[in-house]
Design a protein around this motif. Structure first.
Motif, PDB file in Angstrom:
ATOM      1  N   GLY A  13      50.335 -27.380  12.306  1.00 36.15           N
ATOM      2  CA  GLY A  13      52.130 -27.048  12.678  1.00 36.15           C
ATOM      3  C   GLY A  13      53.456 -27.766  12.395  1.00 36.15           C
ATOM      4  N   ASN A  14      52.502 -28.864  13.294  1.00 38.14           N
ATOM      5  CA  ASN A  14      53.500 -30.027  12.772  1.00 38.14           C
ATOM      6  C   ASN A  14      54.236 -30.580  11.500  1.00 38.14           C
ATOM      7  N   LYS A  15      53.373 -30.319  10.954  1.00 35.37           N
ATOM      8  CA  LYS A  15      53.756 -30.738   9.194  1.00 35.37           C
ATOM      9  C   LYS A  15      53.998 -29.895   8.299  1.00 35.37           C
ATOM     10  N   ASN A  16      54.851 -28.863   9.363  1.00 33.77           N
ATOM     11  CA  ASN A  16      55.156 -27.701   8.809  1.00 33.77           C
ATOM     12  C   ASN A  16      54.588 -27.088   7.613  1.00 33.77           C
ATOM     13  N   VAL A  17      52.722 -26.899   7.598  1.00 33.39           N
ATOM     14  CA  VAL A  17      52.334 -26.495   7.060  1.00 33.39           C
ATOM     15  C   VAL A  17      51.510 -24.468   7.429  1.00 33.39           C
ATOM     16  N   LYS A  18      52.191 -24.077   5.903  1.00 39.50           N
ATOM     17  CA  LYS A  18      51.699 -22.589   6.315  1.00 39.50           C
ATOM     18  C   LYS A  18      50.392 -22.024   6.350  1.00 39.50           C
ATOM     19  N   PHE A  19      49.068 -21.786   7.549  1.00 40.87           N
ATOM     20  CA  PHE A  19      48.051 -21.383   7.332  1.00 40.87           C
ATOM     21  C   PHE A  19      48.377 -20.101   8.886  1.00 40.87           C
ATOM     22  N   ARG A  25      32.046 -13.982  12.511  1.00 43.79           N
ATOM     23  CA  ARG A  25      31.067 -14.185  12.758  1.00 43.79           C
ATOM     24  C   ARG A  25      30.199 -13.473  11.151  1.00 43.79           C
ATOM     25  N   GLY A  26      28.158 -14.123  11.258  1.00 41.68           N
ATOM     26  CA  GLY A  26      28.205 -13.424   9.991  1.00 41.68           C
ATOM     27  C   GLY A  26      27.528 -15.391   9.548  1.00 41.68           C
ATOM     28  N   SER A  27      27.449 -15.143   7.712  1.00 41.74           N
ATOM     29  CA  SER A  27      26.339 -16.185   6.999  1.00 41.74           C
ATOM     30  C   SER A  27      27.661 -16.750   6.431  1.00 41.74           C
ATOM     31  N   PRO A  28      27.913 -18.418   6.697  1.00 40.41           N
ATOM     32  CA  PRO A  28      29.266 -18.460   6.614  1.00 40.41           C
ATOM     33  C   PRO A  28      29.189 -18.499   4.948  1.00 40.41           C
ATOM     34  N   SER A  29      28.439 -18.851   4.240  1.00 48.82           N
ATOM     35  CA  SER A  29      29.037 -18.964   3.159  1.00 48.82           C
ATOM     36  C   SER A  29      29.081 -17.828   2.410  1.00 48.82           C
ATOM     37  N   ILE A  30      28.696 -16.781   2.582  1.00 50.95           N
ATOM     38  CA  ILE A  30      29.180 -15.330   2.428  1.00 50.95           C
ATOM     39  C   ILE A  30      29.965 -14.541   2.444  1.00 50.95           C
ATOM     40  N   GLU A  31      30.597 -15.245   3.924  1.00 53.41           N
ATOM     41  CA  GLU A  31      31.567 -14.476   4.481  1.00 53.41           C
ATOM     42  C   GLU A  31      32.935 -15.612   3.830  1.00 53.41           C
ATOM     43  N   ILE A  32      32.262 -16.248   3.765  1.00 53.41           N
ATOM     44  CA  ILE A  32      34.287 -16.930   3.045  1.00 53.41           C
ATOM     45  C   ILE A  32      34.124 -16.117   1.697  1.00 53.41           C
ATOM     46  N   VAL A  33      32.911 -16.003   0.898  1.00 55.90           N
ATOM     47  CA  VAL A  33      33.685 -16.184  -0.370  1.00 55.90           C
ATOM     48  C   VAL A  33      34.384 -14.188   0.009  1.00 55.90           C
ATOM     49  N   LYS A  34      33.737 -13.355   1.549  1.00 52.39           N
ATOM     50  CA  LYS A  34      33.660 -11.970   0.955  1.00 52.39           C
ATOM     51  C   LYS A  34      35.312 -11.736   1.325  1.00 52.39           C
ATOM     52  N   LEU A  35      35.808 -13.218   3.005  1.00 52.53           N
ATOM     53  CA  LEU A  35      37.434 -13.085   2.764  1.00 52.53           C
ATOM     54  C   LEU A  35      37.962 -13.970   1.623  1.00 52.53           C
ATOM     55  N   PHE A  41      44.528 -15.412  -1.777  1.00 50.39           N
ATOM     56  CA  PHE A  41      44.108 -16.345  -1.737  1.00 50.39           C
ATOM     57  C   PHE A  41      44.540 -17.361  -2.791  1.00 50.39           C
ATOM     58  N   ASP A  42      45.173 -18.247  -2.141  1.00 50.53           N
ATOM     59  CA  ASP A  42      44.840 -19.135  -3.665  1.00 50.53           C
ATOM     60  C   ASP A  42      44.253 -20.358  -4.069  1.00 50.53           C
ATOM     61  N   ASP A  43      43.485 -21.192  -3.144  1.00 55.73           N
ATOM     62  CA  ASP A  43      42.733 -22.024  -3.095  1.00 55.73           C
ATOM     63  C   ASP A  43      41.434 -21.603  -1.768  1.00 55.73           C
ATOM     64  N   ILE A  44      40.202 -22.240  -1.717  1.00 53.49           N
ATOM     65  CA  ILE A  44      39.601 -22.507  -0.544  1.00 53.49           C
ATOM     66  C   ILE A  44      38.997 -24.057  -1.037  1.00 53.49           C
ATOM     67  N   VAL A  45      39.678 -24.945   0.326  1.00 52.84           N
ATOM     68  CA  VAL A  45      38.959 -25.936   0.582  1.00 52.84           C
ATOM     69  C   VAL A  45      38.617 -25.868   1.924  1.00 52.84           C
ATOM     70  N   MET A  46      37.652 -27.296   1.535  1.00 56.01           N
ATOM     71  CA  MET A  46      35.906 -26.813   2.310  1.00 56.01           C
ATOM     72  C   MET A  46      35.871 -28.547   1.905  1.00 56.01           C
ATOM     73  N   VAL A  74      38.138 -23.857  -5.601  1.00 54.56           N
ATOM     74  CA  VAL A  74      37.137 -24.665  -4.666  1.00 54.56           C
ATOM     75  C   VAL A  74      37.519 -25.903  -4.466  1.00 54.56           C
ATOM     76  N   TYR A  75      37.718 -26.788  -3.807  1.00 53.49           N
ATOM     77  CA  TYR A  75      38.336 -28.270  -3.576  1.00 53.49           C
ATOM     78  C   TYR A  75      37.363 -28.680  -2.168  1.00 53.49           C
ATOM     79  N   LEU A  76      36.285 -29.403  -2.878  1.00 51.30           N
ATOM     80  CA  LEU A  76      35.803 -30.086  -2.275  1.00 51.30           C
ATOM     81  C   LEU A  76      36.433 -31.505  -1.563  1.00 51.30           C
ATOM     82  N   ILE A  77      36.347 -31.493  -0.178  1.00 52.61           N
ATOM     83  CA  ILE A  77      35.870 -33.193   0.236  1.00 52.61           C
ATOM     84  C   ILE A  77      35.281 -33.985   0.632  1.00 52.61           C
TER      85      ILE A  77
END
Length: 78
Positions: A13-19, A25-35, A41-46, A74-77
């Motif tokens: 919020g201090n950087k004026n980033v919109k999000f 709850r659930g399996s992280p991998s499955i829930e991220i893809v479902k969401l 969504f333009d991208d997934i950053v993880m 998907v952008y991986l950091i």
């Protein structure tokens, strides 16, 4: 999770980033893809840091699943 999201919200919020944040709850991998498929969504950053990284693998199981199943970039950091 909510404590981390609150800190991230304050920081971004201090950087004026919109999000938006959401706790699911659930399996992280499955829930991220479902969401990502259910919204506009333009991208997934993880992060690639996870249990897989501790064993010397390049990707953890969650990031590996998301990279292969996601229909949005998907952008991986590390």
């Amino acid at each position: 999770g909510n404590i981390l999201l609150k800190k991230a919200t304050e920081h971004a919020g201090n950087k004026n980033v919109k999000f938006k944040t959401k706790t699911i709850r659930g399996s992280p991998s499955i829930e991220i893809v479902k969401l990502s498929q259910s919204g506009k969504f333009d991208d997934i950053v993880m992060s690639t840091t996870g249990a897989g990284s501790a064993t010397g693998e390049m990707l953890g199981s969650v990031s590996n699943y998301v990279v292969h199943k996601s229909k949005v970039p998907v952008y991986l950091i590390k």
